[in-house]
Design a protein around this motif. Structure first.
Motif, PDB file in Angstrom:
ATOM      1  N   GLY A 244       1.197  -1.038  -0.099  1.00  0.00           N
ATOM      2  CA  GLY A 244      -0.384  -0.221  -0.271  1.00  0.00           C
ATOM      3  C   GLY A 244       0.870   1.847  -0.185  1.00  0.00           C
ATOM      4  O   GLY A 244       2.170   1.283   0.796  1.00  0.00           O
ATOM      5  N   LEU A 245       0.289   1.967  -1.382  1.00  0.00           N
ATOM      6  CA  LEU A 245       1.094   3.634  -1.171  1.00  0.00           C
ATOM      7  C   LEU A 245      -0.216   4.384  -0.348  1.00  0.00           C
ATOM      8  O   LEU A 245      -0.678   4.781  -0.633  1.00  0.00           O
ATOM      9  CB  LEU A 245       1.520   3.813  -2.724  1.00  0.00           C
ATOM     10  N   ILE A 246       1.131   5.746   0.716  1.00  0.00           N
ATOM     11  CA  ILE A 246      -0.150   6.476   0.423  1.00  0.00           C
ATOM     12  C   ILE A 246      -0.031   7.698   0.043  1.00  0.00           C
ATOM     13  O   ILE A 246       1.127   7.831  -0.860  1.00  0.00           O
ATOM     14  CB  ILE A 246       0.867   7.167   2.440  1.00  0.00           C
ATOM     15  N   GLY A 247      -1.156   8.567  -1.054  1.00  0.00           N
ATOM     16  CA  GLY A 247      -1.091   9.257  -1.554  1.00  0.00           C
ATOM     17  C   GLY A 247      -2.686   9.758  -2.585  1.00  0.00           C
ATOM     18  O   GLY A 247      -2.892   8.916  -1.823  1.00  0.00           O
ATOM     19  N   SER A 248      -2.561  10.369  -3.103  1.00  0.00           N
ATOM     20  CA  SER A 248      -3.231  11.020  -3.824  1.00  0.00           C
ATOM     21  C   SER A 248      -4.086  10.257  -4.811  1.00  0.00           C
ATOM     22  O   SER A 248      -2.932  10.027  -5.602  1.00  0.00           O
ATOM     23  CB  SER A 248      -3.900  12.728  -3.914  1.00  0.00           C
ATOM     24  N   ALA A 249      -4.426  10.267  -5.145  1.00  0.00           N
ATOM     25  CA  ALA A 249      -5.313   9.660  -6.925  1.00  0.00           C
ATOM     26  C   ALA A 249      -4.847  10.524  -7.784  1.00  0.00           C
ATOM     27  O   ALA A 249      -3.797   9.296  -8.897  1.00  0.00           O
ATOM     28  CB  ALA A 249      -6.775  10.301  -7.408  1.00  0.00           C
ATOM     29  N   THR A 250      -3.500  11.802  -7.669  1.00  0.00           N
ATOM     30  CA  THR A 250      -2.516  12.227  -8.894  1.00  0.00           C
ATOM     31  C   THR A 250      -1.426  11.718  -8.576  1.00  0.00           C
ATOM     32  O   THR A 250      -0.577  11.745  -9.810  1.00  0.00           O
ATOM     33  CB  THR A 250      -2.619  13.941  -8.428  1.00  0.00           C
ATOM     34  N   LYS A 251      -0.846  11.965  -6.885  1.00  0.00           N
ATOM     35  CA  LYS A 251       0.348  10.463  -6.893  1.00  0.00           C
ATOM     36  C   LYS A 251      -0.008   9.572  -7.657  1.00  0.00           C
ATOM     37  O   LYS A 251       1.466   9.388  -8.552  1.00  0.00           O
ATOM     38  CB  LYS A 251       0.344  10.792  -5.554  1.00  0.00           C
ATOM     39  N   TRP A 252      -0.289   8.805  -7.317  1.00  0.00           N
ATOM     40  CA  TRP A 252      -0.939   7.515  -8.162  1.00  0.00           C
ATOM     41  C   TRP A 252      -0.803   7.292  -9.235  1.00  0.00           C
ATOM     42  O   TRP A 252      -0.324   6.454  -9.927  1.00  0.00           O
ATOM     43  CB  TRP A 252      -2.062   6.963  -7.370  1.00  0.00           C
ATOM     44  N   ALA A 253      -1.757   8.251 -10.573  1.00  0.00           N
ATOM     45  CA  ALA A 253      -1.595   8.569 -11.605  1.00  0.00           C
ATOM     46  C   ALA A 253      -0.059   8.437 -11.671  1.00  0.00           C
ATOM     47  O   ALA A 253       0.285   7.930 -12.903  1.00  0.00           O
ATOM     48  CB  ALA A 253      -2.467   9.954 -11.974  1.00  0.00           C
ATOM     49  N   THR A 273      -1.826  -0.648  -3.709  1.00  0.00           N
ATOM     50  CA  THR A 273      -2.714  -0.191  -3.679  1.00  0.00           C
ATOM     51  C   THR A 273      -2.588   1.362  -3.076  1.00  0.00           C
ATOM     52  O   THR A 273      -1.372   1.781  -2.460  1.00  0.00           O
ATOM     53  CB  THR A 273      -3.722  -0.707  -2.115  1.00  0.00           C
ATOM     54  N   CYS A 274      -3.379   2.177  -4.196  1.00  0.00           N
ATOM     55  CA  CYS A 274      -2.769   4.313  -3.596  1.00  0.00           C
ATOM     56  C   CYS A 274      -4.765   4.054  -4.010  1.00  0.00           C
ATOM     57  O   CYS A 274      -5.148   4.157  -4.832  1.00  0.00           O
ATOM     58  CB  CYS A 274      -2.248   4.036  -4.072  1.00  0.00           C
ATOM     59  N   PRO A 275      -5.038   5.487  -3.268  1.00  0.00           N
ATOM     60  CA  PRO A 275      -4.336   5.452  -1.457  1.00  0.00           C
ATOM     61  C   PRO A 275      -4.964   4.548  -0.973  1.00  0.00           C
ATOM     62  O   PRO A 275      -5.850   3.246  -0.853  1.00  0.00           O
ATOM     63  CB  PRO A 275      -5.433   6.836  -1.472  1.00  0.00           C
ATOM     64  N   ILE A 276      -4.278   4.397   0.184  1.00  0.00           N
ATOM     65  CA  ILE A 276      -4.637   3.011   1.500  1.00  0.00           C
ATOM     66  C   ILE A 276      -5.414   3.785   2.218  1.00  0.00           C
ATOM     67  O   ILE A 276      -5.588   5.350   2.529  1.00  0.00           O
ATOM     68  CB  ILE A 276      -3.333   3.339   1.970  1.00  0.00           C
ATOM     69  N   GLY A 277      -5.741   3.476   3.179  1.00  0.00           N
ATOM     70  CA  GLY A 277      -6.894   3.758   4.329  1.00  0.00           C
ATOM     71  C   GLY A 277      -8.311   4.179   4.287  1.00  0.00           C
ATOM     72  O   GLY A 277      -8.637   3.461   2.862  1.00  0.00           O
ATOM     73  N   ASP A 278      -8.679   4.951   4.625  1.00  0.00           N
ATOM     74  CA  ASP A 278     -10.232   5.485   4.315  1.00  0.00           C
ATOM     75  C   ASP A 278     -10.179   7.044   4.126  1.00  0.00           C
ATOM     76  O   ASP A 278     -10.171   8.206   5.527  1.00  0.00           O
ATOM     77  CB  ASP A 278     -11.487   4.898   4.932  1.00  0.00           C
ATOM     78  N   PRO A 279     -10.160   7.846   3.094  1.00  0.00           N
ATOM     79  CA  PRO A 279     -10.007   8.905   3.123  1.00  0.00           C
ATOM     80  C   PRO A 279     -10.293  10.143   3.698  1.00  0.00           C
ATOM     81  O   PRO A 279     -10.888  11.409   3.781  1.00  0.00           O
ATOM     82  CB  PRO A 279      -9.711   9.321   0.879  1.00  0.00           C
ATOM     83  N   SER A 280     -12.020   8.990   3.586  1.00  0.00           N
ATOM     84  CA  SER A 280     -13.430  10.041   4.456  1.00  0.00           C
ATOM     85  C   SER A 280     -13.470  10.724   5.928  1.00  0.00           C
ATOM     86  O   SER A 280     -13.727  11.627   6.334  1.00  0.00           O
ATOM     87  CB  SER A 280     -14.343   9.431   4.055  1.00  0.00           C
ATOM     88  N   LEU A 281     -11.774   9.903   6.752  1.00  0.00           N
ATOM     89  CA  LEU A 281     -11.765   9.867   7.500  1.00  0.00           C
ATOM     90  C   LEU A 281     -10.599  10.895   7.738  1.00  0.00           C
ATOM     91  O   LEU A 281     -10.488  11.428   8.759  1.00  0.00           O
ATOM     92  CB  LEU A 281     -11.073   8.607   8.047  1.00  0.00           C
TER      93      LEU A 281
END
Length: 311
Positions: A244-253, A273-281
């Motif tokens: 898993g990689l921390i980051g935004s959709a832009t970073k992952w693109a 997997t990027c982003p990781i976790g639950d961005p809504s939190l």
């Protein structure tokens, strides 16, 4: 869960005499399962057998325990002010450093009396050792049998910044995780590293990827996008169960494009997997850590791991 030998060693080393209290048997409803345990010393404790009043009374009894081992039976319900309504047997045992060093590192069996090992116990131990299958924690003819706990999952956390520290705080107490924590230098880590976590300072962290087991899980969240990219590249060249990689959709693109330029096919890149976790939190480090922990521990993920382990 089995007998956490490392936690016991650390507790005895730090506190001296420690009493381990484990749920040996249950009838009806119980706050915890057979094998759940806590460690108790003069002015503190760790772990839990659950149940509020049950745990409080068991801890107080442990602090005044004078015999080496003790098996007690407790009826829950009105007498304890609990709503479980069942009954619990507790096996309590006093440990010091000398006694801990005599323990077997695979299966631990002992009784509340000094009698000879019964045939029923010998059969369980022989079968477990010949077949290489750990027995379930259980009480047999007054003997408590427990396998020594071995973490089932290797988790590598790359980065000791705010999010890395929050992740270690959340995940390190979980008994099934053996955590390896990597960053570029010792100054990047906190002064106190939690038990069960191996910190690895390395000037070139990506060089350590080849030392990770192929079935390890990885969380990449360093202070440097370039280092994150290089870690992803090395992981794709190595192997892993999860990355898993921390980051935004832009970073992952951007990372997908750069990883493709490095020769990785799309289906291989998609394993990360990027982003990781639950961005809504939200983006608070602890919130990210909670979301990532939930992602790693969700039931569907556990089922996937079980399939991998049985393959």
């Amino acid at each position: 869960m089995g007998f956490d030998l490392e936690a016991l060693r650390e507790a005895v080393k730090t506190h001296g005499k420690v009493v381990r209290v484990v749920i040996a048997g249950i009838k009806g409803s119980s706050p915890r399962e057979v094998g759940a345990a806590m460690l108790v010393w003069k002015d503190g404790q760790s772990g839990t057998i659950g149940g509020g009043t049950l745990e409080y009374q068991a801890a107080e009894a442990a602090r005044s325990q004078t015999v080496a081992t003790r098996l007690t039976h407790h009826t829950l319900g009105p007498d304890m002010g609990q709503c479980c309504g069942g009954a619990v047997s507790l096996f309590s045992e006093v440990y010091d450093l000398k006694k801990v060093e005599t323990l077997d590192d695979t299966i631990i069996a002992r009784s509340a009396s000094c009698g000879a090992t019964p045939l029923s116990v010998k059969r369980v131990l022989a079968a477990a050792r010949s077949q290489g299958i750990a027995p379930e924690p259980r009480l047999i003819d007054g003997w408590m049998i427990e396998p020594v706990h071995k973490p089932a999952r290797n988790l590598w956390i790359w980065g000791a910044g705010h999010v890395g520290r929050a992740l270690v705080d959340v995940l390190s107490p979980l008994p099934d995780l053996a955590i390896t924590w990597v960053d570029t230098g010792p100054e990047r880590f906190p002064d106190v590293i939690p038990a069960g976590v191996t910190d690895l300072p390395a000037t070139k962290p990506a060089e350590l990827v080849r030392h990770a087991p192929p079935n390890a899980e990885h969380l990449v969240l360093t202070y440097s996008h370039n280092l994150d990219l290089e870690l992803c590249n090395r992981l794709l060249l190595h192997d892993f169960r999860f990355a898993g990689l921390i980051g935004s959709a832009t970073k992952w693109a951007r990372f997908r494009s750069r990883l493709a330029a490095l020769g990785h096919p799309p289906d291989r890149i998609s394993r990360i997997t990027c982003p990781i976790g639950d961005p809504s939190l939200g983006k608070h480090p602890q919130m990210i850590a909670v979301g990532v922990a939930a992602q790693l521990l969700r039931p569907a993920r556990q089922n996937e791991l079980k399939k991998d382990l049985s393959a």
